[in-house]
Design a protein around this motif. Structure first.
Motif, mmCIF file in Angstrom:
data_model
loop_
_atom_site.group_PDB
_atom_site.id
_atom_site.type_symbol
_atom_site.label_atom_id
_atom_site.label_comp_id
_atom_site.label_asym_id
_atom_site.label_seq_id
_atom_site.Cartn_x
_atom_site.Cartn_y
_atom_site.Cartn_z
ATOM 1 N N ALA A 101 4.387 25.060 -3.401
ATOM 2 C CA ALA A 101 3.042 25.598 -3.217
ATOM 3 C C ALA A 101 3.081 26.914 -2.443
ATOM 4 C CB ALA A 101 2.168 24.574 -2.484
ATOM 5 N N ILE A 102 4.013 27.040 -1.514
ATOM 6 C CA ILE A 102 4.156 28.293 -0.772
ATOM 7 C C ILE A 102 4.570 29.419 -1.721
ATOM 8 C CG2 ILE A 102 5.538 29.489 0.981
ATOM 9 C CD1 ILE A 102 5.613 26.840 2.538
ATOM 10 N N ILE A 103 5.499 29.129 -2.631
ATOM 11 C CA ILE A 103 5.905 30.141 -3.612
ATOM 12 C C ILE A 103 4.700 30.621 -4.420
ATOM 13 C CG2 ILE A 103 7.300 30.555 -5.692
ATOM 14 C CD1 ILE A 103 9.371 28.608 -4.545
ATOM 15 N N GLU A 104 3.803 29.706 -4.726
ATOM 16 C CA GLU A 104 2.636 30.047 -5.546
ATOM 17 C C GLU A 104 1.564 30.821 -4.772
ATOM 18 O OE1 GLU A 104 1.675 26.043 -6.785
ATOM 19 O OE2 GLU A 104 2.459 26.458 -8.801
ATOM 20 N N HIS A 105 1.628 30.795 -3.448
ATOM 21 C CA HIS A 105 0.566 31.405 -2.644
ATOM 22 C C HIS A 105 0.479 32.908 -2.905
ATOM 23 C CE1 HIS A 105 -1.837 32.601 0.832
ATOM 24 N NE2 HIS A 105 -2.195 31.321 0.943
ATOM 25 N N LYS A 106 -0.731 33.424 -2.930
ATOM 26 C CA LYS A 106 -0.956 34.816 -3.308
ATOM 27 C C LYS A 106 -0.364 35.811 -2.318
ATOM 28 C CE LYS A 106 -5.529 35.132 -1.140
ATOM 29 N NZ LYS A 106 -6.981 35.415 -1.375
ATOM 30 N N LEU A 107 -0.156 35.410 -1.061
ATOM 31 C CA LEU A 107 0.388 36.328 -0.073
ATOM 32 C C LEU A 107 1.913 36.437 -0.131
ATOM 33 C CD1 LEU A 107 -1.833 35.667 3.080
ATOM 34 C CD2 LEU A 107 -2.019 37.483 1.373
ATOM 35 N N ILE A 108 2.546 35.517 -0.834
ATOM 36 C CA ILE A 108 3.999 35.583 -1.019
ATOM 37 C C ILE A 108 4.291 36.529 -2.177
ATOM 38 C CG2 ILE A 108 6.081 34.303 -1.640
ATOM 39 C CD1 ILE A 108 5.083 33.751 1.189
ATOM 40 N N ARG A 109 5.039 37.589 -1.911
ATOM 41 C CA ARG A 109 5.321 38.591 -2.936
ATOM 42 C C ARG A 109 6.749 38.511 -3.478
ATOM 43 N NH1 ARG A 109 1.652 42.922 -2.475
ATOM 44 N NH2 ARG A 109 2.714 43.794 -4.304
ATOM 45 N N GLY A 110 7.630 37.792 -2.765
ATOM 46 C CA GLY A 110 9.007 37.650 -3.211
ATOM 47 C C GLY A 110 9.644 36.419 -2.604
ATOM 48 N N VAL A 111 10.695 35.920 -3.255
ATOM 49 C CA VAL A 111 11.379 34.708 -2.815
ATOM 50 C C VAL A 111 12.884 34.970 -2.806
ATOM 51 C CG1 VAL A 111 11.784 32.249 -3.252
ATOM 52 C CG2 VAL A 111 9.599 33.289 -3.897
#
Length: 333
Positions: free
Chosen positions: A70-80
């Motif tokens: 769910a964190i990966i999907e969050h809009k504020l996450i731009r890269g992993v």
């Protein structure tokens, strides 16, 4: 904001190399550390706060895999960015791609170190023992498969086995200890099963292979020879102090065997002719990082990363700092 998913084997260094590059690039970082070492992540956060890092630029979460997705999907996450197994990397890479997020994946390997016909055998043996046992063998870029040409096979193998037999296994807090315990019961059981499957598949046990009767997940320095395709010692990453020796007919055959892998993170070439070794590394060795007559885990000024199933993208150096930035074009009349 960059989401950093990191493993247990270098519990401070791994998140630091992500954090340092991204802070310099202007990115914030959220760290999910491995469940074995969440305390290391929290300690690093506290150090950064005490050092004056502005609030919100670096934080740590302790979450399960579902919440991590769910964190990966969050809009504020731009890269992993993630370091770990290829199985976990496939899942995280798919999650990032599905959500149109840039990712950098470092997924381990079964790195081949080639000992060519003109190698300095004393140097090769000493370096390969170090490369196999560094951090108890629990290192993604450690030397794992030793591809040795027939001309020097007997000399290398005899000396290599002698040095591996002499390694002192014991309490890591003792000054005389050269090899400590594995990280967990799960890791110990995995190593035992991989060695058994390799022996059942035709490998020969030259030393080690039997865990001592003592408290703790201790596994001795082990050498397997005649390792066959289709077995863990040839195909997979053995994340512990187990060396796989594979005989090659000549230098060309050694390169063929080294490249016969679904992985490609690091590797090495031993030859007295350094120019020849560099040419082989540059033009023929299908892997991400290659050492000539040496071993090293990582250099901050050099790009770190692999090819094939070892992932994509780079950490460290200028390449690492540029992974999570965007190029903007501004036109004016």
């Amino acid at each position: 904001m960059i989401y950093s998913i990191q493993p247990w084997n270098f519990p401070v260094y791994q998140p630091v190399r992500v954090l340092a590059a991204n802070l310099m690039a202007g990115n914030g970082v959220i760290l999910k550390h491995a469940s074995l070492c969440t305390g290391s992540g929290l300690m690093l956060r506290d150090v950064c706060v005490k050092a004056g890092l502005p609030k919100g630029l670096f934080d740590v979460v302790i979450v399960d895999h579902e919440t991590s997705d769910a964190i990966i999907e969050h809009k504020l996450i731009r890269g992993v960015t993630m370091t770990g197994s290829d199985k976990a990397g496939r899942h995280i890479g798919q999650m990032a791609t599905k959500n149109l997020k840039k990712s950098v994946l470092e997924l381990g390997s079964n790195d081949a170190y080639m000992v060519l016909e003109d190698a300095d055998i004393d140097l090769a043996v000493e370096t390969c023992v170090q490369g196999r046992l560094y951090n108890n063998g629990e290192t993604c870029v450690s030397a794992k498969r030793f591809v040795v040409t027939e001309a020097v096979y007997d000399a290398f193998t005899e000396a290599f086995v002698a040095q591996m037999k002499a390694i002192r296994l014991g309490d890591p807090t003792d000054d005389d200890t050269q090899l400590g315990p594995l990280s967990s019961v799960e890791q110990f059981e995995t190593i035992c099963e991989q060695v058994k499957e390799s022996l059942d598949g035709g490998a020969a046990l030259l030393c080690g292979g039997t865990a001592p009767d003592r408290v703790g997940q201790y596994y001795p320095a082990t050498v397997l020879a005649n390792c066959q395709p289709g077995t863990p010692a040839y195909d997979d990453e053995i994340f512990g102090p187990v060396a796989a020796i594979i005989k090659a007919t000549d230098d060309a055959d050694a390169m063929r065997i080294a490249n016969d892998s679904r992985s490609g993170l690091g590797g090495g070439i031993f030859s007295r002719d350094e120019e020849k070794a560099v040419k082989l590394a540059r033009d023929h060795f299908d892997t991400g990082m290659i050492r000539i007559n040496s071993f090293g885990a990582a250099d901050p000024n050099m790009p770190f990363g692999g090819v094939k199933n070892s992932g994509f993208g780079r950490e460290h150096g200028g390449f690492g700092m540029m992974e999570f930035v965007n190029i903007k074009a501004v036109y004016r009349p």
